[in-house]
Structure formats: structure tokens, C-alpha cells
Design an enzyme around this catalytic site. Structure first.
Site, mmCIF file in Angstrom:
data_model
loop_
_atom_site.group_PDB
_atom_site.id
_atom_site.type_symbol
_atom_site.label_atom_id
_atom_site.label_comp_id
_atom_site.label_asym_id
_atom_site.label_seq_id
_atom_site.Cartn_x
_atom_site.Cartn_y
_atom_site.Cartn_z
ATOM 1 N N LYS A 1 0.824 -1.216 0.000
ATOM 2 C CA LYS A 1 0.000 0.000 0.000
ATOM 3 C C LYS A 1 0.860 1.268 0.000
ATOM 4 O O LYS A 1 0.615 2.192 -0.773
ATOM 5 C CB LYS A 1 -0.932 0.034 1.222
ATOM 6 C CG LYS A 1 -1.905 -1.130 1.299
ATOM 7 C CD LYS A 1 -2.876 -0.987 2.459
ATOM 8 C CE LYS A 1 -2.256 -1.070 3.835
ATOM 9 N NZ LYS A 1 -1.673 -2.366 4.177
ATOM 10 N N ARG B 1 -9.641 0.712 8.671
ATOM 11 C CA ARG B 1 -9.114 -0.604 9.039
ATOM 12 C C ARG B 1 -10.183 -1.470 9.696
ATOM 13 O O ARG B 1 -9.923 -2.640 9.982
ATOM 14 C CB ARG B 1 -8.046 -0.426 10.096
ATOM 15 C CG ARG B 1 -6.572 -0.299 9.872
ATOM 16 C CD ARG B 1 -5.830 -1.194 9.037
ATOM 17 N NE ARG B 1 -4.536 -1.567 9.580
ATOM 18 C CZ ARG B 1 -3.395 -0.932 9.338
ATOM 19 N NH1 ARG B 1 -3.358 0.159 8.619
ATOM 20 N NH2 ARG B 1 -2.268 -1.393 9.822
ATOM 21 N N ARG C 1 11.715 -6.148 5.049
ATOM 22 C CA ARG C 1 11.484 -4.718 4.813
ATOM 23 C C ARG C 1 12.349 -3.867 5.757
ATOM 24 O O ARG C 1 12.546 -4.196 6.917
ATOM 25 C CB ARG C 1 10.006 -4.388 5.049
ATOM 26 C CG ARG C 1 9.688 -2.921 4.866
ATOM 27 C CD ARG C 1 8.255 -2.709 4.479
ATOM 28 N NE ARG C 1 7.337 -2.770 5.607
ATOM 29 C CZ ARG C 1 6.022 -2.570 5.478
ATOM 30 N NH1 ARG C 1 5.488 -2.329 4.295
ATOM 31 N NH2 ARG C 1 5.240 -2.650 6.534
ATOM 32 N N ARG D 1 11.106 -1.942 11.454
ATOM 33 C CA ARG D 1 10.120 -1.353 12.348
ATOM 34 C C ARG D 1 9.924 -2.213 13.592
ATOM 35 O O ARG D 1 10.063 -3.433 13.533
ATOM 36 C CB ARG D 1 8.780 -1.210 11.607
ATOM 37 C CG ARG D 1 8.734 -0.007 10.731
ATOM 38 C CD ARG D 1 7.557 0.054 9.804
ATOM 39 N NE ARG D 1 6.317 -0.521 10.306
ATOM 40 C CZ ARG D 1 5.173 -0.492 9.606
ATOM 41 N NH1 ARG D 1 5.136 0.064 8.418
ATOM 42 N NH2 ARG D 1 4.082 -1.033 10.093
ATOM 43 N N ARG E 1 -0.403 -8.985 13.543
ATOM 44 C CA ARG E 1 -0.965 -8.003 12.598
ATOM 45 C C ARG E 1 -1.765 -8.693 11.497
ATOM 46 O O ARG E 1 -2.793 -8.189 11.066
ATOM 47 C CB ARG E 1 0.161 -7.151 11.990
ATOM 48 C CG ARG E 1 0.677 -6.091 12.960
ATOM 49 C CD ARG E 1 1.997 -5.527 12.513
ATOM 50 N NE ARG E 1 1.909 -4.719 11.313
ATOM 51 C CZ ARG E 1 2.929 -4.490 10.487
ATOM 52 N NH1 ARG E 1 4.107 -5.037 10.700
ATOM 53 N NH2 ARG E 1 2.771 -3.723 9.444
HETATM 54 P P1 AMP Z 1 0.685 0.352 9.130
HETATM 55 O O1 AMP Z 1 1.929 1.120 8.937
HETATM 56 O O2 AMP Z 1 -0.466 0.877 8.310
HETATM 57 O O3 AMP Z 1 0.853 -1.136 9.003
HETATM 58 O O4 AMP Z 1 0.226 0.624 10.655
HETATM 59 C C1 AMP Z 1 1.040 0.264 11.751
HETATM 60 C C2 AMP Z 1 0.191 0.139 13.006
HETATM 61 O O5 AMP Z 1 -0.465 1.388 13.290
HETATM 62 C C3 AMP Z 1 -0.947 -0.868 12.926
HETATM 63 O O6 AMP Z 1 -0.509 -2.185 13.190
HETATM 64 C C4 AMP Z 1 -1.901 -0.332 13.984
HETATM 65 O O7 AMP Z 1 -1.450 -0.623 15.283
HETATM 66 C C5 AMP Z 1 -1.792 1.165 13.798
HETATM 67 N N1 AMP Z 1 -2.748 1.682 12.797
HETATM 68 C C6 AMP Z 1 -2.463 2.249 11.587
HETATM 69 N N2 AMP Z 1 -3.585 2.613 10.958
HETATM 70 C C7 AMP Z 1 -4.615 2.272 11.774
HETATM 71 C C8 AMP Z 1 -6.044 2.373 11.682
HETATM 72 N N3 AMP Z 1 -6.637 2.908 10.608
HETATM 73 N N4 AMP Z 1 -6.773 1.911 12.719
HETATM 74 C C9 AMP Z 1 -6.215 1.392 13.819
HETATM 75 N N5 AMP Z 1 -4.876 1.248 13.970
HETATM 76 C C10 AMP Z 1 -4.088 1.695 12.961
#
Ligand code: AMP
Length: 215
Positions: free
Chosen positions: A13, A88, A127, A162, A173
Site C-alpha cells: 500500500k 481498518r 522490509r 520497524r 498483525r
Molecule cells: P501500518 O503502517 O499501516 O501497518 O500501521 C502500523 C500500526 O499502526 C498498525 O498495526 C496499527 O497498530 C496502527 N494503525 C495504523 N492505521 C490504523 C487504523 N486505521 N486503525 C487502527 N490502527 C491503525
């Protein structure tokens, strides 16, 4: 363009969103990036979000909607936006729908990036992400490595793994994705907005999105 990118963690994404912003000036809005920056800056939001993120759980919907309500009203969003990692959950999607009505805006499309699980696992463990909040270039130690000393090719900051890319957090996740986020595919199918793309090449994905937007 105004689109939502759906897909499991590691589906691509962020990479696709960055390529699309170069195309027409739409802004990338990544709730994950916003939250990571808040954690790094030790803001109240960051302190609330950190535990959930490190465990691979979702941050509560209310916190996310507060962020998005402010973000979508910012002037740069008038050119269009690419939502990366939001919504999400079904409640977030319902709230987004109401917010867009309030802002008098419509989504053009919701793209589901459909990537096999073995590819996802391999991508997430290999990554690396630039640690400079203003850059955040994404690397892969096999296919797009950072410099030999582990720093970012673009800005020279360390490219790091990360905190939520340990095997335990990744597993959690992916479970969270299947339980809470995958139902959005049907939600947006019913809304008539869904486009599923199964390619593994970000260039090919971007090209398919551009073609669909033009139609
Ligand atoms: P990402 O970089 O999008 O994978 O997000 C990393 C982490 O941020 C996720 O595993 C969640 O803990 C939190 N997070 C990001 N976007 C959301 C969302 N829209 N709703 C809830 N938690 C989020």
C-alpha cells in the site's frame, strides 16, 4: 483522485500510494506513518498508540477518527488523497462515509491489493524503512537494498526494521487484518467501489489504477 488502498500489511500500500502521489499530486495519508511520528515525538497521541502498535493490535477507532477528521480538512487534500491503512475496521469505514458526506466529497475507488500470504511474510521480514520521518523511504534487503552501510539512499538516515516487524508482531498483525480489516472488502463491494488487483508489481498496480480512474 480520492481512493482507499486496502490490503494486508506488506501488500504494498505504501509503495503504491507514493507512486500515485507523483502521478497527480494527490496526498498520501498513512495513519501508520502519522502514528509512528507521534510515537517518536512522544506526543499524547503517540503515548496512547504505542502499546497497541508494538503488540500488532489496532489503535482504538476514536483516536483514528479524530486524526482523520482533522487531516482530511487540511487544504492539501483538495487535490485528492490516497488513504493508506485507513479505514481498518467496519466502524471506521462507516465513520469515513459520514465524514465524506459532511465534507461533500466522494471516493473514486477502493483498491484491494490481493497478495499471497507467503509473499507478505517474506516482504515484512525483509522490509527496512528510512528512520527519517520526513523521508520514510521503503527498502527491501533482497530486492531494493539501502546503502551497504544500512543507510537510506535518498537522505542518508539509517534504514531500520520497524518495531512491529518482529515475527510475533507480524503474526498478530496478519490475524488482526483477517479479523477486522478483511470484512471491508465486502463492505466496499456492496458500495460498488471495489477494484481487486492481484499483481505483485507496484508499477503494474499503479498502471491498472490509473486506467480504472480514467474510465
Ligand atoms: P501500518 O503502517 O499501516 O501497518 O500501521 C502500523 C500500526 O499502526 C498498525 O498495526 C496499527 O497498530 C496502527 N494503525 C495504523 N492505521 C490504523 C487504523 N486505521 N486503525 C487502527 N490502527 C491503525
Amino acid at each position: 483522485m480520492r481512493i482507499v488502498l486496502l490490503g494486508a500489511p506488506g501488500a504494498g500500500k505504501g509503495t503504491v500510494a507514493k507512486l500515485l502521489t507523483d502521478y497527480d499530486g494527490s496526498v498520501q495519508i498513512s495513519t501508520g506513518d502519522i502514528l509512528r511520528n507521534a510515537v517518536k515525538a512522544k506526543t499524547e497521541l503517540g503515548k496512547e498508540a504505542q502499546g497497541y502498535m508494538e503488540r500488532g493490535e489496532l489503535v482504538p477507532d476514536k483516536l483514528i477518527m479524530d486524526i482523520m477528521e482533522v487531516r482530511l480538512r487540511e487544504p492539501d487534500c483538495t487535490k485528492g488523497f490516497i488513504l493508506d491503512g485507513f479505514p481498518r475496521t467496519i466502524p471506521q469505514a462507516e465513520e469515513l462515509k459520514k465524514l465524506l458526506v459532511k465534507l461533500n466529497l466522494k471516493l473514486d475507488m477502493v483498491v484491494d491489493l490481493d497478495v499471497p500470504k507467503d509473499v507478505i511474510l517474506d516482504r515484512l521480514t525483509t522490509r527496512r524503512t528510512c528512520s527519517n520521518p520526513a523521508c520514510q523511504e521503503i527498502y527491501n534487503i533482497k530486492s531494493k537494498p539501502p546503502k551497504p552501510d544500512g543507510t537510506c539512499v535518498k537522505c542518508g538516515s539509517p534504514a531500520v526494521q520497524r518495531a512491529d516487524e518482529t515475527v510475533e508482531a507480524i503474526t498478530k498483525r496478519l490475524e488482526t487484518y483477517n479479523e477486522k480489516t478483511a470484512p471491508l472488502i465486502n463492505f466496499y463491494r456492496k458500495e460498488g467501489l471495489l477494484k481487486t488487483i492481484s499483481s505483485l508489481s507496484s508499477e503494474e498496480i499503479v498502471s491498472q489504477i490509473k486506467t480504472a480512474i480514467k474510465q
